[in-house]
Design a protein around this motif. Structure first.
Motif, PDB file in Angstrom:
ATOM      1  N   THR A  37       0.831  -1.212   0.000  1.00 22.01           N
ATOM      2  CA  THR A  37       0.000   0.000   0.000  1.00 22.01           C
ATOM      3  C   THR A  37       0.866   1.263   0.000  1.00 22.01           C
ATOM      4  OG1 THR A  37      -1.750  -1.155   1.202  1.00 22.01           O
ATOM      5  CG2 THR A  37      -1.788   1.246   1.286  1.00 22.01           C
ATOM      6  N   ILE A  38       1.902   1.258   0.811  1.00 21.51           N
ATOM      7  CA  ILE A  38       2.799   2.417   0.848  1.00 21.51           C
ATOM      8  C   ILE A  38       3.469   2.630  -0.508  1.00 21.51           C
ATOM      9  CG2 ILE A  38       4.932   3.311   1.855  1.00 21.51           C
ATOM     10  CD1 ILE A  38       4.158   2.100   4.475  1.00 21.51           C
ATOM     11  N   ALA A  39       3.875   1.523  -1.138  1.00 20.28           N
ATOM     12  CA  ALA A  39       4.520   1.634  -2.452  1.00 20.28           C
ATOM     13  C   ALA A  39       3.562   2.205  -3.494  1.00 20.28           C
ATOM     14  CB  ALA A  39       5.018   0.260  -2.892  1.00 20.28           C
ATOM     15  N   HIS A  40       2.312   1.735  -3.500  1.00 18.95           N
ATOM     16  CA  HIS A  40       1.331   2.268  -4.449  1.00 18.95           C
ATOM     17  C   HIS A  40       1.074   3.749  -4.202  1.00 18.95           C
ATOM     18  CE1 HIS A  40       0.589  -1.937  -5.387  1.00 18.95           C
ATOM     19  NE2 HIS A  40      -0.200  -1.570  -6.377  1.00 18.95           N
ATOM     20  N   ALA A  41       1.009   4.122  -2.928  1.00 17.37           N
ATOM     21  CA  ALA A  41       0.739   5.525  -2.586  1.00 17.37           C
ATOM     22  C   ALA A  41       1.861   6.435  -3.068  1.00 17.37           C
ATOM     23  CB  ALA A  41       0.561   5.655  -1.075  1.00 17.37           C
ATOM     24  N   ALA A  42       3.059   5.889  -3.182  1.00 16.86           N
ATOM     25  CA  ALA A  42       4.202   6.720  -3.595  1.00 16.86           C
ATOM     26  C   ALA A  42       3.984   7.324  -4.974  1.00 16.86           C
ATOM     27  CB  ALA A  42       5.487   5.891  -3.576  1.00 16.86           C
ATOM     28  N   LEU A  43       3.210   6.650  -5.820  1.00 18.17           N
ATOM     29  CA  LEU A  43       2.973   7.188  -7.160  1.00 18.17           C
ATOM     30  C   LEU A  43       2.189   8.494  -7.097  1.00 18.17           C
ATOM     31  CD1 LEU A  43       3.639   6.453 -10.076  1.00 18.17           C
ATOM     32  CD2 LEU A  43       1.337   5.545 -10.294  1.00 18.17           C
ATOM     33  N   LEU A  44       1.340   8.632  -6.091  1.00 21.93           N
ATOM     34  CA  LEU A  44       0.639   9.906  -5.898  1.00 21.93           C
ATOM     35  C   LEU A  44       1.656  11.002  -5.566  1.00 21.93           C
ATOM     36  CD1 LEU A  44      -1.948  11.542  -5.662  1.00 21.93           C
ATOM     37  CD2 LEU A  44      -2.189  10.722  -3.311  1.00 21.93           C
ATOM     38  N   GLY A  45       2.677  10.663  -4.815  1.00 22.28           N
ATOM     39  CA  GLY A  45       3.750  11.620  -4.527  1.00 22.28           C
ATOM     40  C   GLY A  45       4.481  12.033  -5.789  1.00 22.28           C
ATOM     41  N   VAL A  46       4.699  11.062  -6.696  1.00 24.07           N
ATOM     42  CA  VAL A  46       5.334  11.384  -7.983  1.00 24.07           C
ATOM     43  C   VAL A  46       4.494  12.409  -8.735  1.00 24.07           C
ATOM     44  CG1 VAL A  46       5.969  10.455 -10.248  1.00 24.07           C
ATOM     45  CG2 VAL A  46       6.492   9.154  -8.173  1.00 24.07           C
ATOM     46  N   ALA A  47       3.176  12.172  -8.773  1.00 26.28           N
ATOM     47  CA  ALA A  47       2.283  13.087  -9.492  1.00 26.28           C
ATOM     48  C   ALA A  47       2.308  14.486  -8.880  1.00 26.28           C
ATOM     49  CB  ALA A  47       0.858  12.523  -9.468  1.00 26.28           C
ATOM     50  N   ILE A  48       2.270  14.556  -7.555  1.00 28.51           N
ATOM     51  CA  ILE A  48       2.283  15.862  -6.875  1.00 28.51           C
ATOM     52  C   ILE A  48       3.589  16.604  -7.159  1.00 28.51           C
ATOM     53  CG2 ILE A  48       2.352  16.954  -4.596  1.00 28.51           C
ATOM     54  CD1 ILE A  48       0.406  14.761  -3.647  1.00 28.51           C
ATOM     55  N   ALA A  49       4.709  15.876  -7.138  1.00 28.36           N
ATOM     56  CA  ALA A  49       6.004  16.516  -7.410  1.00 28.36           C
ATOM     57  C   ALA A  49       6.068  17.036  -8.837  1.00 28.36           C
ATOM     58  CB  ALA A  49       7.132  15.509  -7.161  1.00 28.36           C
ATOM     59  N   LEU A  50       5.552  16.263  -9.790  1.00 21.89           N
ATOM     60  CA  LEU A  50       5.588  16.692 -11.186  1.00 21.89           C
ATOM     61  C   LEU A  50       4.699  17.910 -11.419  1.00 21.89           C
ATOM     62  CD1 LEU A  50       5.456  13.202 -12.964  1.00 21.89           C
ATOM     63  CD2 LEU A  50       7.403  14.770 -12.874  1.00 21.89           C
ATOM     64  N   ILE A  51       3.520  17.920 -10.802  1.00 22.78           N
ATOM     65  CA  ILE A  51       2.578  19.021 -11.007  1.00 22.78           C
ATOM     66  C   ILE A  51       3.066  20.289 -10.313  1.00 22.78           C
ATOM     67  CG2 ILE A  51       0.243  19.817 -10.468  1.00 22.78           C
ATOM     68  CD1 ILE A  51      -0.659  16.910 -10.865  1.00 22.78           C
ATOM     69  N   SER A  52       3.564  20.146  -9.079  1.00 18.90           N
ATOM     70  CA  SER A  52       4.008  21.337  -8.336  1.00 18.90           C
ATOM     71  C   SER A  52       5.289  21.931  -8.934  1.00 18.90           C
ATOM     72  CB  SER A  52       4.260  20.972  -6.872  1.00 18.90           C
ATOM     73  OG  SER A  52       5.409  20.154  -6.757  1.00 18.90           O
ATOM     74  N   ASN A  53       6.145  21.048  -9.441  1.00 17.10           N
ATOM     75  CA  ASN A  53       7.408  21.470 -10.060  1.00 17.10           C
ATOM     76  C   ASN A  53       8.355  22.159  -9.091  1.00 17.10           C
ATOM     77  OD1 ASN A  53       9.021  21.376 -12.347  1.00 17.10           O
ATOM     78  ND2 ASN A  53       8.513  23.463 -12.951  1.00 17.10           N
ATOM     79  N   VAL A  54       8.052  22.128  -7.797  1.00 14.48           N
ATOM     80  CA  VAL A  54       8.942  22.737  -6.799  1.00 14.48           C
ATOM     81  C   VAL A  54       9.301  21.760  -5.683  1.00 14.48           C
ATOM     82  CG1 VAL A  54       8.200  25.104  -7.214  1.00 14.48           C
ATOM     83  CG2 VAL A  54       6.964  23.713  -5.552  1.00 14.48           C
ATOM     84  N   ILE A  55       8.444  20.760  -5.469  1.00 17.01           N
ATOM     85  CA  ILE A  55       8.700  19.804  -4.389  1.00 17.01           C
ATOM     86  C   ILE A  55       9.592  18.693  -4.908  1.00 17.01           C
ATOM     87  CG2 ILE A  55       7.647  18.243  -2.712  1.00 17.01           C
ATOM     88  CD1 ILE A  55       5.054  19.798  -3.017  1.00 17.01           C
ATOM     89  N   PRO A  56      10.732  18.419  -4.243  1.00 10.50           N
ATOM     90  CA  PRO A  56      11.580  17.291  -4.670  1.00 10.50           C
ATOM     91  C   PRO A  56      10.783  15.986  -4.667  1.00 10.50           C
ATOM     92  CG  PRO A  56      12.718  18.647  -3.052  1.00 10.50           C
ATOM     93  CD  PRO A  56      11.305  19.145  -3.109  1.00 10.50           C
ATOM     94  N   MET A  57      11.002  15.167  -5.700  1.00 13.26           N
ATOM     95  CA  MET A  57      10.178  13.974  -5.860  1.00 13.26           C
ATOM     96  C   MET A  57      10.318  13.009  -4.682  1.00 13.26           C
ATOM     97  SD  MET A  57       9.770  11.607  -9.214  1.00 13.26           S
ATOM     98  CE  MET A  57       9.229  13.069 -10.106  1.00 13.26           C
ATOM     99  N   THR A  58      11.551  12.797  -4.224  1.00 15.45           N
ATOM    100  CA  THR A  58      11.752  11.860  -3.108  1.00 15.45           C
ATOM    101  C   THR A  58      11.021  12.344  -1.862  1.00 15.45           C
ATOM    102  OG1 THR A  58      13.906  11.217  -3.989  1.00 15.45           O
ATOM    103  CG2 THR A  58      13.468  10.692  -1.695  1.00 15.45           C
ATOM    104  N   LEU A  59      11.078  13.668  -1.617  1.00 15.01           N
ATOM    105  CA  LEU A  59      10.387  14.235  -0.452  1.00 15.01           C
ATOM    106  C   LEU A  59       8.881  14.074  -0.596  1.00 15.01           C
ATOM    107  CD1 LEU A  59      10.422  15.848   2.182  1.00 15.01           C
ATOM    108  CD2 LEU A  59      10.399  17.945   0.807  1.00 15.01           C
ATOM    109  N   ALA A  60       8.352  14.319  -1.806  1.00 15.83           N
ATOM    110  CA  ALA A  60       6.907  14.184  -2.035  1.00 15.83           C
ATOM    111  C   ALA A  60       6.461  12.739  -1.816  1.00 15.83           C
ATOM    112  CB  ALA A  60       6.556  14.633  -3.452  1.00 15.83           C
ATOM    113  N   ILE A 112       5.109   6.813 -17.389  1.00 16.63           N
ATOM    114  CA  ILE A 112       4.635   6.279 -16.111  1.00 16.63           C
ATOM    115  C   ILE A 112       5.239   4.908 -15.823  1.00 16.63           C
ATOM    116  CG2 ILE A 112       2.595   5.031 -16.896  1.00 16.63           C
ATOM    117  CD1 ILE A 112       2.726   7.434 -13.928  1.00 16.63           C
ATOM    118  N   ASN A 113       5.604   4.176 -16.870  1.00 17.58           N
ATOM    119  CA  ASN A 113       6.214   2.857 -16.668  1.00 17.58           C
ATOM    120  C   ASN A 113       7.547   2.962 -15.914  1.00 17.58           C
ATOM    121  OD1 ASN A 113       4.217   1.340 -17.910  1.00 17.58           O
ATOM    122  ND2 ASN A 113       5.072   1.693 -19.946  1.00 17.58           N
ATOM    123  N   ALA A 114       8.226   4.105 -16.075  1.00  8.57           N
ATOM    124  CA  ALA A 114       9.507   4.275 -15.387  1.00  8.57           C
ATOM    125  C   ALA A 114       9.315   4.265 -13.877  1.00  8.57           C
ATOM    126  CB  ALA A 114      10.164   5.581 -15.825  1.00  8.57           C
TER     127      ALA A 114
END
Length: 266
Positions: A37-60, A112-114
Motif C-alpha cells: 500500500t505504501i509503495a502504491h501511494a508513492a505514485l501519488l507523490g510522484v504526481a504531486i512533485a511533477l505538477i508542483s514542479n517545486v517539491i523534490p520527488m523523493t520528499l513528495a 509512467i512505466n519508469a
C-alpha cells in the motif's frame, strides 16, 4: 565494468542491505500488504512533485507514503472495516489518483512505466548518496531499537509490560518503510519494491535459526538477487528490476529446498 553498471550494482546492493532488516520486520508482523500500500501511494507523490514542479520527488513520495501509513493506522481503529479492506482501498485509490493526475496534466510528459517498474541503470551519484544515507539510518535505528522491535513483534502486550512504547516503535517502523519506498522507487519501481522487501526475507526465514540471522541473511539474499538480476538483464537484454525479482524468487525456491533437506536429515 561500465560506470553506469557499477553505479547500478552499488545502488542495488545498498538498497538490498537496507531493505533486508525491514523486510524481516514486515514478514514477522504480517505487513506485506501494508508495504504494498505504501509503495502504491508513492505514485501519488510522484504526481504531486511533477505538477508542483517545486517539491523534490523523493520528499513528495516520502510525505505521501507516510501520510497514507498514518491515515491507515487511524482508519484501522474503526472496527467496522477490516485492515485488509482499508489497505486495498488506499493502495488502489492512491495509485489511481496518481495516474489520473499525471494523465490529466497536459503539460507533463512522463513515462509512467519508469515509476511503475523503475530503471536501476539510470541511477546517478546523488541517488547513491541517498541510498547510503538510507542504509546508515536503517542500521542505526534498528540497532538502537532492536529489543523494542523484537518484543513488539512477539507480542505487543508483552512489549508494553516491558516498558516499550509500542505506538512510537510502530511509527518508527512506518517512517523507515516510507523512506525506503521513497528512495527506492527509481530503482525497482512501485510494483516491484514490495517484492524486493518480502522475497529475500521470506527466503531467509527458510534457513535462519534466529531473528538476527534472518535479518542478516535477508540482506545478503537481496544483494545476491541484485547481482544475479543485473547480470541476467545484461546477458539477456531484459528489464533489470523484473530480472532482480525473478532472481529473488529463485533464491527463495533454493532456500525452501535446502530447508526441507535439512529437516529430513534432522
Amino acid at each position: 565494468m561500465d560506470d553506469f553498471l557499477l553505479r547500478a550494482m552499488m545502488g542495488g546492493v545498498l538498497l538490498a542491505l537496507a531493505v533486508g532488516p525491514l523486510g524481516a520486520m514486515v514478514v514477522w508482523r504480517h505487513m506485506a500488504y501494508f508495504g504494498d500500500t505504501i509503495a502504491h501511494a508513492a505514485l501519488l507523490g510522484v504526481a504531486i512533485a511533477l505538477i508542483s514542479n517545486v517539491i523534490p520527488m523523493t520528499l513528495a513520495m516520502f510525505i505521501v507514503s507516510l501520510s497514507v501509513a498514518l491515515t491507515l493506522n487511524l482508519l484501522t481503529r474503526d472496527g467496522r472495516f477490516h485492515a485488509d479492506t482499508m489497505l486495498g482501498m488506499l493502495a488502489h485509490g492512491t495509485l489511481a489518483i496518481g495516474v489520473l493526475l499525471v494523465a490529466m496534466s497536459g503539460d507533463i510528459q512522463v513515462d509512467i512505466n519508469a515509476y511503475l517498474f523503475g530503471d536501476i541503470l539510470t541511477i546517478m551519484d546523488y541517488d547513491l548518496a541517498m541510498l547510503g544515507v538510507l542504509f546508515a539510518a536503517v542500521v542505526a535505528i534498528i540497532t538502537v531499537h532492536w529489543r523494542a522491535f523484537i518484543l513488539m513483534t512477539i507480542d505487543e502486550a508483552v512489549a508494553r509490560a516491558e516498558g516499550i512504547r509500542v505506538e512510537r516503535t510502530k511509527l518508527l517502523l512506518t517512517m523507515l518503510l516510507a523512506a525506503t519506498v521513497a528512495v527506492s522507487i527509481k530503482l525497482v519501481g512501485v510494483l516491484l519494491i514490495t517484492a524486493m522487501l518480502i522475497i529475500p526475507a521470506a527466503a531467509a526465514r527458510n534457513v535462519a535459526r534466529s531473528p538476527l540471522q534472518m535479518v542478516l541473511m535477508a540482506s545478503i539474499f537481496g544483494a545476491i538477487a541484485v547481482v544475479i538480476g543485473l547480470q541476467g538483464a545484461i546477458e539477456f537484454d531484459a528489464p533489470a528490476a523484473p530480472m532482480m525479482v525473478t532472481s529473488a524468487i529463485g533464491i527463495f525456491l533454493v532456500s525452501a529446498l535446502l530447508s526441507r533437506v535439512f529437516k529430513s536429515r534432522a
